[in-house]
Design a protein around this motif. Structure first.
Motif, PDB file in Angstrom:
ATOM      1  N   GLU A 226       0.833  -1.195   0.000  1.00 17.77           N
ATOM      2  CA  GLU A 226       0.000   0.000   0.000  1.00 17.77           C
ATOM      3  C   GLU A 226       0.870   1.249   0.000  1.00 17.77           C
ATOM      4  O   GLU A 226       2.022   1.226   0.438  1.00 17.77           O
ATOM      5  CB  GLU A 226      -0.906   0.021   1.241  1.00 17.77           C
ATOM      6  CG  GLU A 226      -1.888  -1.125   1.299  1.00 17.77           C
ATOM      7  CD  GLU A 226      -2.648  -1.173   2.600  1.00 17.77           C
ATOM      8  OE1 GLU A 226      -3.764  -1.726   2.599  1.00 17.77           O
ATOM      9  OE2 GLU A 226      -2.136  -0.663   3.621  1.00 17.77           O
ATOM     10  N   ALA A 238      -7.665  11.822  -4.738  1.00 16.97           N
ATOM     11  CA  ALA A 238      -8.287  10.506  -4.780  1.00 16.97           C
ATOM     12  C   ALA A 238      -8.810  10.192  -6.172  1.00 16.97           C
ATOM     13  O   ALA A 238      -8.649   9.072  -6.681  1.00 16.97           O
ATOM     14  CB  ALA A 238      -9.423  10.428  -3.762  1.00 16.97           C
ATOM     15  N   ALA A 241      -5.844   9.319  -8.354  1.00 21.61           N
ATOM     16  CA  ALA A 241      -5.303   7.996  -8.062  1.00 21.61           C
ATOM     17  C   ALA A 241      -6.216   6.899  -8.609  1.00 21.61           C
ATOM     18  O   ALA A 241      -5.747   5.900  -9.172  1.00 21.61           O
ATOM     19  CB  ALA A 241      -5.118   7.836  -6.552  1.00 21.61           C
ATOM     20  N   LYS A 242      -7.528   7.079  -8.453  1.00 23.49           N
ATOM     21  CA  LYS A 242      -8.469   6.090  -8.979  1.00 23.49           C
ATOM     22  C   LYS A 242      -8.399   6.015 -10.495  1.00 23.49           C
ATOM     23  O   LYS A 242      -8.498   4.932 -11.091  1.00 23.49           O
ATOM     24  CB  LYS A 242      -9.893   6.431  -8.525  1.00 23.49           C
ATOM     25  CG  LYS A 242     -10.147   6.159  -7.048  1.00 23.49           C
ATOM     26  CD  LYS A 242     -11.582   6.497  -6.668  1.00 23.49           C
ATOM     27  CE  LYS A 242     -11.833   6.198  -5.199  1.00 23.49           C
ATOM     28  NZ  LYS A 242     -13.224   6.562  -4.795  1.00 23.49           N
ATOM     29  N   PHE A 246      -5.661   2.783  -9.111  1.00 20.92           N
ATOM     30  CA  PHE A 246      -5.428   2.388  -7.727  1.00 20.92           C
ATOM     31  C   PHE A 246      -6.751   2.067  -7.027  1.00 20.92           C
ATOM     32  O   PHE A 246      -7.761   2.752  -7.230  1.00 20.92           O
ATOM     33  CB  PHE A 246      -4.723   3.500  -6.949  1.00 20.92           C
ATOM     34  CG  PHE A 246      -3.277   3.681  -7.298  1.00 20.92           C
ATOM     35  CD1 PHE A 246      -2.321   2.787  -6.826  1.00 20.92           C
ATOM     36  CD2 PHE A 246      -2.867   4.736  -8.088  1.00 20.92           C
ATOM     37  CE1 PHE A 246      -0.987   2.951  -7.137  1.00 20.92           C
ATOM     38  CE2 PHE A 246      -1.530   4.906  -8.402  1.00 20.92           C
ATOM     39  CZ  PHE A 246      -0.591   4.006  -7.936  1.00 20.92           C
ATOM     40  N   ASP A 247      -6.719   1.033  -6.193  1.00 23.54           N
ATOM     41  CA  ASP A 247      -7.824   0.721  -5.281  1.00 23.54           C
ATOM     42  C   ASP A 247      -7.607   1.586  -4.051  1.00 23.54           C
ATOM     43  O   ASP A 247      -6.640   1.410  -3.317  1.00 23.54           O
ATOM     44  CB  ASP A 247      -7.802  -0.766  -4.929  1.00 23.54           C
ATOM     45  CG  ASP A 247      -8.877  -1.147  -3.933  1.00 23.54           C
ATOM     46  OD1 ASP A 247      -9.799  -0.344  -3.719  1.00 23.54           O
ATOM     47  OD2 ASP A 247      -8.789  -2.249  -3.365  1.00 23.54           O
ATOM     48  N   LEU A 248      -8.519   2.542  -3.811  1.00 17.25           N
ATOM     49  CA  LEU A 248      -8.256   3.600  -2.845  1.00 17.25           C
ATOM     50  C   LEU A 248      -9.179   3.513  -1.636  1.00 17.25           C
ATOM     51  O   LEU A 248     -10.359   3.191  -1.758  1.00 17.25           O
ATOM     52  CB  LEU A 248      -8.439   4.967  -3.521  1.00 17.25           C
ATOM     53  CG  LEU A 248      -7.646   6.127  -2.907  1.00 17.25           C
ATOM     54  CD1 LEU A 248      -6.157   5.940  -3.151  1.00 17.25           C
ATOM     55  CD2 LEU A 248      -8.126   7.440  -3.500  1.00 17.25           C
ATOM     56  N   ALA A 257      -3.605   3.899  -1.033  1.00 18.92           N
ATOM     57  CA  ALA A 257      -3.776   3.299  -2.359  1.00 18.92           C
ATOM     58  C   ALA A 257      -3.214   1.890  -2.334  1.00 18.92           C
ATOM     59  O   ALA A 257      -2.056   1.682  -1.947  1.00 18.92           O
ATOM     60  CB  ALA A 257      -3.071   4.133  -3.416  1.00 18.92           C
ATOM     61  N   ARG A 258      -4.018   0.917  -2.706  1.00 18.93           N
ATOM     62  CA  ARG A 258      -3.606  -0.483  -2.736  1.00 18.93           C
ATOM     63  C   ARG A 258      -2.956  -0.802  -4.081  1.00 18.93           C
ATOM     64  O   ARG A 258      -3.484  -0.469  -5.141  1.00 18.93           O
ATOM     65  CB  ARG A 258      -4.827  -1.377  -2.519  1.00 18.93           C
ATOM     66  CG  ARG A 258      -4.539  -2.865  -2.534  1.00 18.93           C
ATOM     67  CD  ARG A 258      -3.927  -3.342  -1.238  1.00 18.93           C
ATOM     68  NE  ARG A 258      -4.740  -2.950  -0.094  1.00 18.93           N
ATOM     69  CZ  ARG A 258      -5.832  -3.617   0.292  1.00 18.93           C
ATOM     70  NH1 ARG A 258      -6.212  -4.694  -0.346  1.00 18.93           N
ATOM     71  NH2 ARG A 258      -6.507  -3.215   1.336  1.00 18.93           N
ATOM     72  N   SER A 269       5.073   4.647  -5.664  1.00 18.92           N
ATOM     73  CA  SER A 269       4.999   5.874  -4.867  1.00 18.92           C
ATOM     74  C   SER A 269       5.568   7.055  -5.639  1.00 18.92           C
ATOM     75  O   SER A 269       4.989   8.152  -5.660  1.00 18.92           O
ATOM     76  CB  SER A 269       5.769   5.709  -3.552  1.00 18.92           C
ATOM     77  OG  SER A 269       5.163   4.773  -2.710  1.00 18.92           O
ATOM     78  N   LEU A 272       3.122   8.000  -8.483  1.00 21.48           N
ATOM     79  CA  LEU A 272       1.932   8.686  -7.987  1.00 21.48           C
ATOM     80  C   LEU A 272       2.279  10.080  -7.492  1.00 21.48           C
ATOM     81  O   LEU A 272       1.533  11.045  -7.739  1.00 21.48           O
ATOM     82  CB  LEU A 272       1.297   7.872  -6.861  1.00 21.48           C
ATOM     83  CG  LEU A 272       0.034   8.463  -6.224  1.00 21.48           C
ATOM     84  CD1 LEU A 272      -1.048   8.686  -7.282  1.00 21.48           C
ATOM     85  CD2 LEU A 272      -0.489   7.558  -5.114  1.00 21.48           C
TER      86      LEU A 272
END
Length: 312
Positions: A226, A238, A241-242, A246-248, A257-258, A269, A272
């Motif tokens: 994560e 968010a 990231a989505k 990313f799974d947020l 973020a997964r 990292s 992002l």
């Protein structure tokens, strides 16, 4: 890697109910192996097959190099067990209870003091068990399991019912057991926090299947890592990231973020962070975050999970 316990496609069916479904697990020598699963996942049935208390429908199990089905008595001599029901004679002292088991096993009397020293109970051993606290009874159960110095110990919920001090004391004791005695410990528990602080390896059962197994620190570092981050505009961050896949999960003051299993957290990292800065967002903090055992357990033991058995 030497295995103290090894099963291959171990299966147990009760009429129409498949309790244990082709479990292939490997417990390394001198490990503390945390065995996890919901109630009804198949943990107890698996333990009973390892102890030779019930026979598998199919598959095989070896304990300390002995095939349990082929030589149940020899396998039993290689394992000590602490199950939830202690079965002590409460009117007898701790030492007298140990002496009964020692006599049945044909062991010398010196074994009693040896195991009492290991569990640090020699000064209390003369008291009747009726006067023992729950923690003392747990330690006496461990002492009994260690009579004869079996190379494998199977412990079912050894911290069950203990107060916080008793849990911390038991945790310290279990962590040190392999080094102090040379034994391998298979530890069944529903207390994820205790397993995380005690075990070196874990195996997770879900609906009778072993869905994950491996060295705990490697699992936490490598399995679906994560990234935690904080910005001046969390909703925009968010959404970005989505959009990047990313799974947020949003939390107070930041987001997590997964990543995908095996994905490099440091590279992700950096990528992002670059995307957030290019979007004119102020990034206050960003970086990889180690997974917790609770998060890993929740993911792989979910009834909706489509994960196949994996070893790390």
């Amino acid at each position: 890697m030497n295995a103290a316990i090894e099963t291959r496609a171990l299966t147990r069916r009760f009429k129409r109910h498949l309790a244990v479904d082709a479990v292939s697990m490997t417990v390394p020598d001198k490990a503390v192996y945390g065995f996890l699963g919901r109630n009804g996942a198949g943990k107890t049935t698996t333990l009973k097959m390892l102890l030779g208390l019930i026979a598998p429908t199919s598959g095989a199990a070896r304990v300390a190099g002995v095939d349990v089905a082929r030589d149940r008595l020899a396998a039993a001599r290689r394992v000590g067990a602490l199950l939830e029901a202690h079965g002590f004679y409460v009117n007898l002292s701790g030492r007298e209870n140990l002496d009964l088991t020692r006599t049945l096993l044909g062991l010398p009397k010196t074994e009693i003091d040896r195991v009492l020293d290991v569990v640090e109970m020699r000064e209390h051993a003369g008291k009747p068990v009726s006067d023992f606290s729950l923690g003392m009874r747990q330690r006496l159960g461990l002492a009994r399991a260690m009579l004869g110095a079996p190379p494998v110990l199977i412990l079912d919920e050894p911290t069950n019912g203990l107060d916080p001090d008793g849990i911390a004391d038991m945790r310290r004791f279990l962590r040190a057991l392999p080094e102090r005695t040379g034994a391998t410990v298979l530890l069944s528990s529903h207390l994820l926090g205790e397993i995380e602080q005690t075990a070196t390896h874990v195996g997770i059962l879900s609906e009778g299947r072993l869905v994950l197994e491996g060295e705990l620190e490697r699992l936490k570092a490598e399995l679906a890592p994560e990234i935690a981050f904080q910005t001046d505009d969390l909703p925009r961050a968010a959404a970005l990231a989505k959009a990047r896949g990313f799974d947020l999960t949003l939390g107070e003051g930041g987001a997590v973020a997964r990543l995908k299993p095996g994905e490099d957290a440091r590279s992700a990292s950096a990528a992002l962070n670059r995307a957030l800065v290019e979007a004119d967002l102020a990034v206050f903090a960003i970086g990889p975050r180690a997974r917790s055992l609770e998060g890993i357990y929740r993911d792989v033991s979910s009834p909706a999970s489509n994960l196949q058995p994996e070893t790390v």
